[in-house]
Design a protein around this motif. Structure first.
Motif, PDB file in Angstrom:
ATOM      1  N   GLN A  95       0.821  -1.208   0.000  1.00 53.31           N
ATOM      2  CA  GLN A  95       0.000   0.000   0.000  1.00 53.31           C
ATOM      3  C   GLN A  95       0.862   1.269   0.000  1.00 53.31           C
ATOM      4  O   GLN A  95       0.490   2.290  -0.570  1.00 53.31           O
ATOM      5  CB  GLN A  95      -0.918   0.010   1.225  1.00 53.31           C
ATOM      6  N   LEU A  96       2.023   1.169   0.647  1.00 53.92           N
ATOM      7  CA  LEU A  96       2.911   2.328   0.758  1.00 53.92           C
ATOM      8  C   LEU A  96       4.010   2.327  -0.307  1.00 53.92           C
ATOM      9  O   LEU A  96       4.985   3.064  -0.211  1.00 53.92           O
ATOM     10  CB  LEU A  96       3.516   2.375   2.164  1.00 53.92           C
ATOM     11  N   HIS A  97       3.843   1.421  -1.300  1.00 53.70           N
ATOM     12  CA  HIS A  97       4.713   1.392  -2.493  1.00 53.70           C
ATOM     13  C   HIS A  97       6.174   1.097  -2.147  1.00 53.70           C
ATOM     14  O   HIS A  97       7.100   1.643  -2.764  1.00 53.70           O
ATOM     15  CB  HIS A  97       4.604   2.709  -3.264  1.00 53.70           C
ATOM     16  N   CYS A  98       6.390   0.229  -1.177  1.00 58.64           N
ATOM     17  CA  CYS A  98       7.744  -0.212  -0.836  1.00 58.64           C
ATOM     18  C   CYS A  98       8.142  -1.376  -1.746  1.00 58.64           C
ATOM     19  O   CYS A  98       7.301  -2.165  -2.182  1.00 58.64           O
ATOM     20  CB  CYS A  98       7.810  -0.649   0.625  1.00 58.64           C
TER      21      CYS A  98
ATOM     22  N   CYS B 134       6.921  -3.068  10.657  1.00 61.94           N
ATOM     23  CA  CYS B 134       6.880  -1.959   9.695  1.00 61.94           C
ATOM     24  C   CYS B 134       7.567  -0.715  10.259  1.00 61.94           C
ATOM     25  O   CYS B 134       8.238   0.026   9.524  1.00 61.94           O
ATOM     26  CB  CYS B 134       5.435  -1.644   9.323  1.00 61.94           C
TER      27      CYS B 134
ATOM     28  N   ILE C 230       8.273   3.025   8.785  1.00 65.73           N
ATOM     29  CA  ILE C 230       6.883   3.402   8.509  1.00 65.73           C
ATOM     30  C   ILE C 230       6.247   3.993   9.766  1.00 65.73           C
ATOM     31  O   ILE C 230       6.292   3.382  10.841  1.00 65.73           O
ATOM     32  CB  ILE C 230       6.086   2.181   8.013  1.00 65.73           C
TER      33      ILE C 230
ATOM     34  N   ASP D 144       0.560   6.248   8.850  1.00 67.29           N
ATOM     35  CA  ASP D 144       0.601   5.575   7.547  1.00 67.29           C
ATOM     36  C   ASP D 144       0.234   4.098   7.689  1.00 67.29           C
ATOM     37  O   ASP D 144      -0.478   3.536   6.849  1.00 67.29           O
ATOM     38  CB  ASP D 144       1.984   5.709   6.923  1.00 67.29           C
TER      39      ASP D 144
ATOM     40  N   ALA E 279      -3.066   2.241   6.029  1.00 64.55           N
ATOM     41  CA  ALA E 279      -2.836   1.142   5.087  1.00 64.55           C
ATOM     42  C   ALA E 279      -3.498  -0.153   5.550  1.00 64.55           C
ATOM     43  O   ALA E 279      -4.087  -0.884   4.749  1.00 64.55           O
ATOM     44  CB  ALA E 279      -1.332   0.938   4.894  1.00 64.55           C
TER      45      ALA E 279
END
Length: 452
Positions: free
Chosen positions: A127-130, A284, A289, A293, A297
């Motif tokens: 979701q956080l584009h990692c 996380c 993170i 956030d 997510a």
């Protein structure tokens, strides 16, 4: 890189084979039988063996790695040939480590909650584009495969305590050497492999010893056995992060969680899932993170397949299925559903399907596991006992073990179907728990019938 899989048709083996092909490796494999969905998945990638069976001629000197599946026996002719040629032979987890030596490794271990906790971390990172690789034991929404190996700097792994292969009897999670380790809890399981509880505990002591120096151990402090084990085996060269049930509220069947002053609604529920979420948060957080956030997510996480999964529902009835089979899992799942829907009748159906759960000597471990259910059924098939070459399991021993007043024990599928048809589902929750298939019961069709 040339890689050959012995027993390529395994549920995670074939996923690794596909992932390595996508990475650009030359991949081959063999098996004596391949079932769906592995068969179609391998065929789509042109990796399905042309002929079933074992073919020593496929094992050549130019193969860089042979990956040995759990299904393969010690006398497998391809394995024997690979050993004769002195090729490098890996179990599945050994090869995962080989591919992730230069990555930051997050490994989730424990007797229960591994798949869900791993899935939660994966979901948040996506979701956080990692950028990350992963290994998980079930289908997760939004992920095409259960294994992915690329050039990502991080890998998130579900760490299984089951033996790695026929020639490597040590638990799988001993080979992953985490930088961030999670232990979700400890409850005796796999008694065919770990005949005593002390022997089972020792595997987690060894897992803690495998954490890389400077690493982090995230552990469930609400589990007294685990808490004592951590206290007894302290390391000065790693950090420790205990966790429990985070602050939360339940209203109208919906749960809101609060993590470090950040609150959000969830699509999953139950104390066990809240603890899984809390562990996932700390992993996380170690990745940089922030709590707001993470909470945002995780709000869209719907769960891993067959992990307290909503099958179907209407205004008056909800039907769930869960992979729960070990005593601690059964207890946690039943209590979660009852807590979420306290004013609804809970009908719980548990299938005994594993070596441990079908063992008469293990029955006492289930004492109290189904107490919160309003109506409880334990089912096991004679067919499953025969396949596992196990002796008969007397009904009275099951009833004594669970010690649940009114517990119904059935070992005939037709009798189970009849019982299900006779129940009233108005203002009720029906919960199926099994790692099997109830001897072929069409649970999904039945669920739709009672809700439509």
């Amino acid at each position: 890189m040339k890689v050959h899989f012995i027993a390529i048709g395994g549920s995670v083996m074939h996923q690794l084979a596909i992932a390595l092909k996508h990475k650009g490796y030359e991949v081959s494999g063999s098996d004596d039988e391949v079932f769906e969905p592995a068969s179609s998945n391998l065929a789509a990638e042109e990796l399905l063996p042309a002929q079933m069976g074992w073919h020593p001629g496929l094992i050549t000197k130019d193969i860089d790695a042979v990956i040995l599946g759990m299904h393969a026996k010690a006398d497998n002719p391809e394995l024997q040939r690979a050993m004769e040629l002195g090729l490098k032979i890996y179990s599945f987890p050994e090869y995962i480590f080989h591919e992730s030596r230069d990555k930051k490794r997050i490994v989730v271990g424990g007797s229960h909650g591994k798949t869900t906790t791993t899935s939660m971390i994966m979901h948040v990172l996506r979701q956080l584009h990692c950028d990350f690789d992963y290994l998980v034991g079930a289908r997760v929404e939004g992920f095409a495969q259960s294994v992915n190996i690329t050039h990502a700097p991080v890998i998130v792994c579900e760490g299984d305590e089951y033996p790695a292969s026929v020639i490597e009897k040590r638990p799988k999670f001993h080979f992953l050497y985490p930088h961030v380790a999670i232990i979700t809890g400890i409850a005796w399981d796999h008694i065919n492999v770990f005949p005593t509880f002390d022997f089972y505990l020792e595997q987690f002591v060894l897992f803690i010893q495998k954490i890389e120096k400077g690493g982090l151990l995230i552990y469930n402090e609400t589990d007294p056995v685990l808490r004592q084990l951590v206290n007894d085996h302290q390391r000065s060269d790693i950090r420790y992060q205990p966790y429990g049930v985070p602050v939360h509220t339940i209203s109208d069947g919906q749960t809101k969680v609060t993590i470090e002053n950040s609150s959000g609604l969830l699509q999953v529920f139950g104390n066990h899932n809240l603890m899984n979420l809390h562990a996932a948060y700390y992993a996380c957080k170690e990745m940089g993170i922030a709590a707001p956030d993470f909470v945002q997510a995780i709000g869209s996480f719907t769960g891993a397949a067959k992990r307290l999964e909503l099958v179907t529902s209407n205004e008056h009835t909800r039907v769930y299925r869960d992979f729960a089979h070990a005593p601690s899992k059964v207890k946690a799942t039943i209590e979660a559903v009852k807590q979420q829907y306290p004013n609804r009748k809970l009908l719980a159906v548990l299938e005994l399907h594993t070596f441990s759960s079908l063992n008469e000597k293990f029955m006492q471990e289930y004492q109290g596991a189904m107490d919160k259910a309003d109506q409880a059924v334990v089912f096991y098939s004679k067919h499953a006992l025969a396949l596992k070459r196990m002796p008969d399991l007397p009904v009275d021993k099951v009833q004594q073990g669970f010690a649940k007043p009114g517990l119904l024990v059935l070992n005939d599928r037709a009798a189970l179907e009849q019982w299900l048809k006779e129940q009233a589902y108005q203002d009720a929750t029906l919960l199926f728990m099994s790692s099997g298939n109830y001897d072929g019961l069409d649970m999904l069709t039945f669920a739709k019938q009672i809700t439509e």
